[in-house]
Write an enzyme that holds these catalytic residues in place. Structure first.
Site, PDB file in Angstrom:
ATOM      1  CG  HIS A  64      30.108  33.729  63.166  1.00 56.28           C
ATOM      2  ND1 HIS A  64      29.356  32.906  63.976  1.00 56.28           N
ATOM      3  CD2 HIS A  64      29.794  33.387  61.906  1.00 56.28           C
ATOM      4  CE1 HIS A  64      28.617  32.087  63.223  1.00 56.28           C
ATOM      5  NE2 HIS A  64      28.876  32.370  61.959  1.00 56.28           N
ATOM      6  CE1 TYR A 333      35.227  29.891  58.954  1.00 55.63           C
ATOM      7  CE2 TYR A 333      36.057  29.044  61.034  1.00 55.63           C
ATOM      8  CZ  TYR A 333      35.019  29.215  60.147  1.00 55.63           C
ATOM      9  OH  TYR A 333      33.789  28.717  60.458  1.00 55.63           O
TER      10      TYR A 333
END
Lengths: 366, 190
Positions: A64, A333
């Site tokens: 992303h 992440y």
């Protein structure tokens, strides 16, 4: 001590047992660190695979990578106080929000019209330093249910060195081996791309636990439901690789954008550990309040740049569920954040980015 | 030296309790830290939840412990211990204290610099020590990792030395930290 030490009996046995103790401890540490266990799925391995598939785009998220920072506030209507004691749900509570709208994939300059899925990540800043971070996707289910399957999908999507594209046979083989992907594939076959970030519903996909004031637990999923009606992408938009940016800018010039934060409560027997399975439509839904987005900034300079939207950063009253993807997202992440933070630190703000083949339209990360 | 002025052959009870309690906590912490960054399984989440409150507990205990050491001093090392071993003992103890103090502070500052809320347990969030800054985060993250490996090595050295005293030298060092003063070793110096 004045007594002269004499050489103890079995000196080598004694020294040997000291060595054995140290070796056992060091080996245990090496095992825990994953050094003796190359098959273990680690955050490093997943991020390395993203990088192997798509190269390194320094300073950007490993997935992303292309997005827009937005900001505004969430105003609670008090409807969810019966589900969770989190202060964000108190009636009339207003909390500032820094969000990020993005398209999936590791390429920070991908054409906006290409990906089917879009994502919306939020950070709610609650009183007392608490935070609620969530990263949602505009789709009804996730493609896989376990970190292992996610990794295998990533491996199967590795570009073929000959064509530069993923090998369709490998993808087909992956899907054949993973029937849990069916619901996602069915949706993807018929889903339409929308004309905007603003008219999409975004879902947590993973389940979470809401704890109320008396300690009762409900398993929930949440999502953002837009006030703007869905309209499909227009052909003219496809000519602009950054149309989502200009479209959002045009909307925000007209006024703020609104979504309703809707909490869906699991019924008995609903899967809480499997993001590939939807819950029945009849489940209780609670509109907990309104998210209003008022401003946007490009991601190179906006407040969302340095936020890791780790879905396990939760306030009191919300906890992770038994969904195995949550821990994996959190760990991965974090590794992505570590790497891009390091790259940002090493890259002087004035230097031009030359890290990839798409750098003609690339702004410099500071 | 302040500690050799003290006429005692063993550590005080409070010092011994703190030593063994913190030994357990520090070793647990090293394994928790190494393990939580090396897995994407559910272990990641619960080890991380354990890591923060355990780290802050170690920080508080090491402050108490420095105070106890300041007040009570330490028993003298065996008088026949070679100079290099005395030096090694002093330096490694200094490093252990410095790292026990620094590691939680670096961890807390690092999380603040990374923009993360430092959640001890439900509803208790520590204040940020610094403003969010990816550059500072990155430096501290690097230090936290490598100082942890350094601490692990010094703990190993410490363990090796302790076992050497028990098994090879068979002197007063281990009793001074376990059962207290040896009956035959009282007021050996000063």
């Amino acid at each position: 001590m004045t007594r002269k030490l004499s050489k103890p009996p079995y000196l080598f046995l004694r020294l040997g047992s000291i060595a054995v103790a140290l070796i056992i401890m060091a080996t245990a540490f090496a095992y825990v660190s994953g050094w003796l266990d190359p098959q273990r799925l680690t955050p490093d391995r997943i991020i390395n695979t993203f990088e192997a598939n798509a190269g390194i785009h320094e300073g950007y998220r490993r997935n992303h990578a292309k997005g827009i920072c937005v900001s505004g506030e969430f105003v609670s209507n008090g409807n969810a106080t019966g589900l969770s004691r989190a202060s964000v749900f108190e009636r009339g509570r207003r909390v500032p929000v820094v969000g990020r709208l993005a398209v999936p994939g590791p390429n920070p300059v991908i054409a906006d019209g290409k990906p089917l899925v879009r994502s919306f990540a939020l950070r709610f800043s609650l009183p007392g330093g608490e935070e609620w971070r969530t990263a949602m996707n505009a789709m009804p289910v996730f493609s896989v249910s376990t970190p292992q399957a996610f990794y295998e999908k990533l491996e199967a999507s590795k570009p073929d060195p000959e064509t530069g594209k993923p090998d369709p046979r490998k993808i087909a083989a992956f899907f054949a081996a993973h029937p849990e992907t069916q619901a996602f594939r069915d949706w993807a076959k018929t889903a339409q791309r929308s004309s905007s970030y603003a008219n999409l519903a975004y879902n947590s996909l993973n389940a979470f636990r809401f704890i109320d004031a008396s300690g009762n637990v409900q398993v929930v999923r949440w999502g953002l439901v837009p006030e703007a009606p869905f309209t499909p992408i227009r052909d003219a938009q496809l000519k602009n690789p950054d149309f989502l940016y200009s479209e959002l800018q045009a909307r925000l010039e007209q006024g703020p954008l609104r979504w309703h934060l809707v909490v869906t409560v699991a019924g008995p027997g609903d899967p809480t550990d499997d993001a590939t399975k939807q819950w029945p439509d009849s489940r209780r839904k609670v509109d907990s309040g309104t998210l209003t987005i008022k401003r946007m900034q490009d991601q190179e300079h906006g407040a969302c740049r340095d936020i890791n939207y780790d879905p396990l950063i939760l306030p009191e009253g919300i906890e992770g569920s038994d969904d195995p993807l949550l821990s994996a997202r959190s760990a991965t992440y974090s590794e992505s954040f570590n790497r891009r933070a390091r790259e940002q630190a090493e890259q002087p703000p004035s230097s031009a980015s030359t890290d990839d083949a798409h750098d003609d339209s690339q702004e410099t990360q500071s | 030296m302040r500690n050799s002025m003290h006429h005692q052959a063993g550590f005080s009870l409070i010092a011994r309790v703190l030593h063994w309690l913190m030994a357990l906590m520090v070793i647990t912490m090293l394994f928790v830290g190494a393990g939580m960054v090396a897995t994407v399984s559910e272990r990641h989440a619960w080890l991380l939840q354990l890591h923060k409150p355990l780290g802050i507990t170690i920080l508080l205990l090491v402050i108490v412990r420095i105070g106890v050491r300041w007040a009570h001093g330490t028993p003298p090392l065996p008088s026949d211990l070679p100079l290099w071993q005395r030096l090694a003992a002093k330096l490694s103890h200094l490093a252990l204290y410095a790292l026990m103090l620094a590691m939680p502070l670096i961890g807390w500052t690092m999380e603040s610099a990374g923009g993360y809320p430092v959640i001890l347990f439900d509803g208790v969030t520590l204040p940020a020590l610094v403003e969010a800054s990816p550059g500072l985060y990155s430096t501290l993250r690097f230090m936290h990792t490598w100082l942890a490996y350094t601490l692990f090595l010094i703990v190993q050295l410490h363990l090796a030395a302790a076992l050497f005293h028990v098994l090879v030298r068979r002197d007063s060092v281990m009793p001074s930290m376990s059962t207290g003063p040896l009956p035959g070793a009282k007021r050996s110096k000063g």
